[in-house]
Scaffold this motif. Structure first.
Motif, PDB file in Angstrom:
ATOM      1  N   ASN A  14      47.798  47.915  28.917  1.00 54.77           N
ATOM      2  CA  ASN A  14      47.239  46.640  29.244  1.00 54.77           C
ATOM      3  C   ASN A  14      47.342  45.191  28.264  1.00 54.77           C
ATOM      4  N   ASN A  69      42.179  35.172  33.141  1.00 49.52           N
ATOM      5  CA  ASN A  69      43.684  36.334  33.373  1.00 49.52           C
ATOM      6  C   ASN A  69      44.264  35.738  33.601  1.00 49.52           C
ATOM      7  N   GLY A 124      37.554  45.048  28.391  1.00 48.96           N
ATOM      8  CA  GLY A 124      37.787  46.106  27.214  1.00 48.96           C
ATOM      9  C   GLY A 124      38.720  46.743  27.240  1.00 48.96           C
ATOM     10  N   ASN A 125      40.207  46.900  27.223  1.00 47.23           N
ATOM     11  CA  ASN A 125      41.525  47.063  26.394  1.00 47.23           C
ATOM     12  C   ASN A 125      41.249  45.776  25.474  1.00 47.23           C
ATOM     13  N   ASN A 182      32.232  42.617  34.739  1.00 47.22           N
ATOM     14  CA  ASN A 182      32.507  42.394  35.383  1.00 47.22           C
ATOM     15  C   ASN A 182      32.850  42.796  36.111  1.00 47.22           C
ATOM     16  N   GLU A 189      43.968  45.529  39.954  1.00 46.61           N
ATOM     17  CA  GLU A 189      42.685  43.868  38.877  1.00 46.61           C
ATOM     18  C   GLU A 189      42.262  42.530  39.344  1.00 46.61           C
ATOM     19  N   ARG A 190      41.771  42.183  39.453  1.00 43.76           N
ATOM     20  CA  ARG A 190      41.102  40.749  40.022  1.00 43.76           C
ATOM     21  C   ARG A 190      41.856  40.287  39.463  1.00 43.76           C
ATOM     22  N   GLY A 244      40.217  48.613  31.441  1.00 40.57           N
ATOM     23  CA  GLY A 244      39.171  49.440  29.893  1.00 40.57           C
ATOM     24  C   GLY A 244      37.789  48.958  30.692  1.00 40.57           C
ATOM     25  N   THR A 245      37.202  48.167  31.028  1.00 44.46           N
ATOM     26  CA  THR A 245      35.699  47.638  31.908  1.00 44.46           C
ATOM     27  C   THR A 245      36.276  48.804  33.767  1.00 44.46           C
TER      28      THR A 245
END
Ligand SMILES: N[C@H](CCC[C@H](N)C(=O)O)C(=O)O
Length: 292
Positions: free
Chosen positions: A13, A66, A76-77, A170, A221-222, A231-232
């Motif tokens: 990521n 984003n 998270g990452n 999130n 991912e959004r 990560g999240t």
């Protein structure tokens, strides 16, 4: 304007990291989109901004955008890369770093083996699993590699596809699949991400349980699309697996970009701990238009 940046990645990521500890760059969503663009800019899944502590209780502020330019609550990452960044640049000498995010305060711990462990806070579940009637989906284009009618786990899906909805600050929608390699990520991902059921849109996780301490995960991912790791998303997926009784409390999460270790006690008040790599790839400078 000419700005300096650092390119980093955590389990694939990838991020552009900006040092705003000496003052704001005052970038617009269009600037963030350009920085993230893999043809006209640097290229990244998210842009991470390092800002001074807003209160004495934390060491820094951590702001995340984003690739589509939208600001989001958590990454998270990126948090692991944040810890690596502030230590490598001498912005702190601490091993335990507290940062303020839009989702609240998280704690980053550099570990002797060079990885980073993050207290990501507590998962918040929505009560019911949400049924999606896939009959609303358009047939996939020929040659797309997907099968129609929607095949999930080898079964033609006329019945609804159920997702579990959980927030790590999130939003995440997690569905169980038999094999992430054949899961219809390209088809279901964007459809669920922007489904009216999620007015803020949502990250979509495809979770394959290999064993009670081992899963495979893909995440659409959004605001980005499918990334090599989320990560999240890994935290959300493990929390769902534990809550469904499918997983123990310490789980290895294999993503396409690398391996994360997630631990969650299983109670709503228990925080989720995520451990994984964080790597600096290169430093650079980029000229951005002053107005965008
Ligand atoms: N796309 C996510 C933000 C980044 C999350 C991901 N990169 C992670 O490591 O947690 C969202 O819109 O909520």
């Amino acid at each position: 304007m000419q700005i300096r940046f650092t390119k980093m990645q955590g389990a694939g990521n990838d991020f552009v990291v900006l040092d705003e500890t000496q003052g704001r760059l005052n970038l617009t969503p269009a600037h963030y989109r350009l920085l993230a663009d893999r043809h006209f800019g640097v290229g990244a899944d998210q842009i991470l901004s390092v800002r001074p502590a807003p209160t004495p209780e934390v060491d820094f502020e951590y702001v995340i955008h984003n690739a589509d330019g939208g600001e989001v609550q958590q990454c998270g990452n990126g948090a692991r890369c944040f810890a690596r960044y502030v230590r490598e640049r001498g912005l702190t000498h601490k091993d335990r770093i507290r940062v303020q995010t839009r989702a609240g305060v998280i704690t980053l711990q550099l570990t002797p083996d060079g990885e980073v462990t993050v207290d990501m806070g507590c998962p918040v579940f929505e009560p019911a699993r949400v049924p999606f009637d896939t009959r609303g989906l358009q047939p996939v284009p020929q040659g797309s590699g997907q099968k129609w009618p929607l095949m999930l786990d080898g079964q033609a899906q006329a019945a609804p596809v159920f997702v579990s909805v959980v927030s790590m600050g999130n939003p995440h929608a997690v569905l169980l699949v038999e094999d992430v390699d054949t899961a219809p990520v390209a088809q279901l991902g964007p459809w669920i991400e922007s489904h009216p059921r999620f007015p803020e849109r949502v990250n979509v996780g495809f979770l394959q349980v290999v064993a009670r301490d081992h899963v495979r995960l893909r995440v659409y991912e959004r605001g980005v699309g499918e990334t090599l790791a989320c990560g999240t998303g890994a935290c959300a997926a493990v929390a769902v697996g534990v809550r469904l009784g499918l997983l123990d409390h310490a789980v290895q999460v294999d993503t396409r970009g690398g391996r994360l270790r997630i631990a969650w006690g299983g109670r709503d008040a228990d925080p989720v701990f995520m451990t994984g790599p964080a790597t600096t790839v290169f430093e650079g400078q980029i000229r951005l238009p002053d107005t965008l």
